[in-house]
Design a protein around this motif. Structure first.
Motif, PDB file in Angstrom:
ATOM      1  N   LYS A 178      27.390  37.782  37.021  1.00 35.29           N
ATOM      2  CA  LYS A 178      28.421  38.638  37.604  1.00 35.29           C
ATOM      3  C   LYS A 178      29.647  37.834  38.003  1.00 35.29           C
ATOM      4  O   LYS A 178      30.795  38.288  37.834  1.00 35.29           O
ATOM      5  N   LEU A 179      29.420  36.635  38.546  1.00 36.39           N
ATOM      6  CA  LEU A 179      30.547  35.777  38.926  1.00 36.39           C
ATOM      7  C   LEU A 179      31.362  35.353  37.711  1.00 36.39           C
ATOM      8  O   LEU A 179      32.602  35.360  37.739  1.00 36.39           O
ATOM      9  N   VAL A 180      30.666  34.988  36.636  1.00 38.91           N
ATOM     10  CA  VAL A 180      31.363  34.524  35.425  1.00 38.91           C
ATOM     11  C   VAL A 180      32.171  35.663  34.788  1.00 38.91           C
ATOM     12  O   VAL A 180      33.321  35.471  34.389  1.00 38.91           O
ATOM     13  N   VAL A 181      31.577  36.845  34.687  1.00 37.82           N
ATOM     14  CA  VAL A 181      32.309  37.975  34.106  1.00 37.82           C
ATOM     15  C   VAL A 181      33.524  38.316  34.962  1.00 37.82           C
ATOM     16  O   VAL A 181      34.627  38.534  34.439  1.00 37.82           O
ATOM     17  N   GLY A 182      33.346  38.340  36.289  1.00 45.02           N
ATOM     18  CA  GLY A 182      34.470  38.639  37.173  1.00 45.02           C
ATOM     19  C   GLY A 182      35.586  37.615  37.054  1.00 45.02           C
ATOM     20  O   GLY A 182      36.769  37.973  36.997  1.00 45.02           O
ATOM     21  N   ALA A 183      35.223  36.331  37.015  1.00 51.26           N
ATOM     22  CA  ALA A 183      36.235  35.280  36.902  1.00 51.26           C
ATOM     23  C   ALA A 183      36.923  35.320  35.547  1.00 51.26           C
ATOM     24  O   ALA A 183      38.148  35.131  35.449  1.00 51.26           O
ATOM     25  N   THR A 184      36.160  35.571  34.488  1.00 56.46           N
ATOM     26  CA  THR A 184      36.754  35.640  33.143  1.00 56.46           C
ATOM     27  C   THR A 184      37.750  36.785  33.049  1.00 56.46           C
ATOM     28  O   THR A 184      38.874  36.616  32.557  1.00 56.46           O
ATOM     29  N   ALA A 185      37.352  37.959  33.537  1.00 52.80           N
ATOM     30  CA  ALA A 185      38.263  39.105  33.517  1.00 52.80           C
ATOM     31  C   ALA A 185      39.511  38.816  34.340  1.00 52.80           C
ATOM     32  O   ALA A 185      40.640  39.135  33.921  1.00 52.80           O
ATOM     33  N   TYR A 186      39.328  38.192  35.497  1.00 51.60           N
ATOM     34  CA  TYR A 186      40.466  37.915  36.387  1.00 51.60           C
ATOM     35  C   TYR A 186      41.473  36.987  35.723  1.00 51.60           C
ATOM     36  O   TYR A 186      42.683  37.259  35.710  1.00 51.60           O
ATOM     37  N   PHE A 187      40.998  35.875  35.157  1.00 56.91           N
ATOM     38  CA  PHE A 187      41.921  34.891  34.599  1.00 56.91           C
ATOM     39  C   PHE A 187      42.500  35.339  33.252  1.00 56.91           C
ATOM     40  O   PHE A 187      43.623  34.961  32.911  1.00 56.91           O
ATOM     41  N   VAL A 188      41.755  36.137  32.500  1.00 55.10           N
ATOM     42  CA  VAL A 188      42.322  36.712  31.273  1.00 55.10           C
ATOM     43  C   VAL A 188      43.454  37.679  31.644  1.00 55.10           C
ATOM     44  O   VAL A 188      44.523  37.668  31.023  1.00 55.10           O
ATOM     45  N   TRP A 189      43.224  38.511  32.637  1.00 54.67           N
ATOM     46  CA  TRP A 189      44.265  39.453  33.075  1.00 54.67           C
ATOM     47  C   TRP A 189      45.467  38.705  33.647  1.00 54.67           C
ATOM     48  O   TRP A 189      46.613  39.077  33.409  1.00 54.67           O
ATOM     49  N   GLN A 190      45.201  37.641  34.398  1.00 57.24           N
ATOM     50  CA  GLN A 190      46.286  36.832  34.946  1.00 57.24           C
ATOM     51  C   GLN A 190      47.121  36.213  33.824  1.00 57.24           C
ATOM     52  O   GLN A 190      48.358  36.211  33.872  1.00 57.24           O
ATOM     53  N   GLU A 191      46.441  35.681  32.799  1.00 61.28           N
ATOM     54  CA  GLU A 191      47.160  35.082  31.670  1.00 61.28           C
ATOM     55  C   GLU A 191      47.936  36.142  30.904  1.00 61.28           C
ATOM     56  O   GLU A 191      49.065  35.895  30.464  1.00 61.28           O
TER      57      GLU A 191
END
Length: 256
Positions: A178-191
């Motif tokens: 859950k942490l990895v999916v949340g972080a991946t979505a966050y940084f992809v959206w940020q980029e």
């Protein structure tokens, strides 16, 4: 503001100022009260069930809000170990409320804008960005093994279904997932936003390292039950054995 209830009662009847009655006519319909001169004024909230309780904003909000059953995905987004800013974005993502350009096109924006700022070929949509986009899929493929999700394709529906199956689990690999999916979505959206609104760019390798470093830092704040599988997690994430605990006694400690 310094008035008491007694100041508003004369001879057992309410004596509201005319300006109050003009603004709130319902005051005239309030039943008269019998005051106890030995009791001190206090604020009481009467619930919808008629129970009197000590007033607090929590009590009032919990009483007047519309109650609904907890969504089955709630523990995917909100869980003790979640990173707040990532959880907030995950909430929007799960509800498909992120302002992607396919959604904004309904507001009359130019259709020519509807191009993914990450790969410059696909549409700017939830389904494409998470993670069918060629750029975003590189990032997902670079982190999913760390979450024990190597078999989950770069498809949001498949990822969501996997998380939903393990939403209530406290096993280390499921929490990390859950942490990895949340972080991946966050940084992809940020980029995505950086490229859309500025000239800043990071390559996939940079983002993968940022995601893994962020998760590793979060894992440093947790405690793990001492098992052979947790030992493997510590080794995989290069975490110190000092994070191991023999006894479980805190909400954010993980088990396997």
């Amino acid at each position: 503001m310094s008035s008491t209830v007694a100041d508003m009662v004369h001879n057992g009847e309410w004596a509201w100022p005319n300006t109050w009655v003009n603004r709130f006519p319902a005051l005239e319909n309030l039943p008269n009260v019998v005051l106890n001169s030995e009791a001190q004024d206090r604020i009481v909230w009467r619930s919808r069930e008629g129970a009197d309780m000590e007033y607090s904003t929590y009590v009032v909000w919990d009483d007047i809000r519309q109650m609904q059953d907890q969504a089955p995905w709630a523990r995917i987004v909100w869980f003790p170990q979640a990173i707040p800013r990532h959880a907030f974005l995950m909430w929007f993502l799960v509800c498909k409320k992120l302002k992607t350009q396919d959604m904004m096109s309904r507001w009359g924006l130019n259709y020519n804008l509807m191009c993914c700022s990450l790969c410059m070929s696909g549409p700017d949509s939830h389904e494409h960005i998470f993670f069918k986009c060629s750029f975003a899929s590189q990032i997902w493929n670079g982190v999913r093994d760390k979450a024990d999700m190597g078999s989950i394709e770069e498809n949001w529906e498949d990822i969501f279904d996997y998380l939903l199956q393990h939403a209530e689990s406290n096993r280390a690999n499921h929490i990390i997932g859950k942490l990895v999916v949340g972080a991946t979505a966050y940084f992809v959206w940020q980029e995505r936003n950086n490229r859309l609104f500025s000239t800043k760019k990071r390559n996939a390798a940079n983002l993968i390292e940022v995601i893994l470093t962020t998760i590793r830092m979060k894992l440093h704040t947790m405690k793990f039950k001492r098992t052979s599988r947790v030992n493997q997690v510590l080794l995989e994430w290069k975490l110190p054995r000092a994070l191991l605990m023999v006894k479980m006694n805190a909400a954010n400690k993980l088990q396997v």
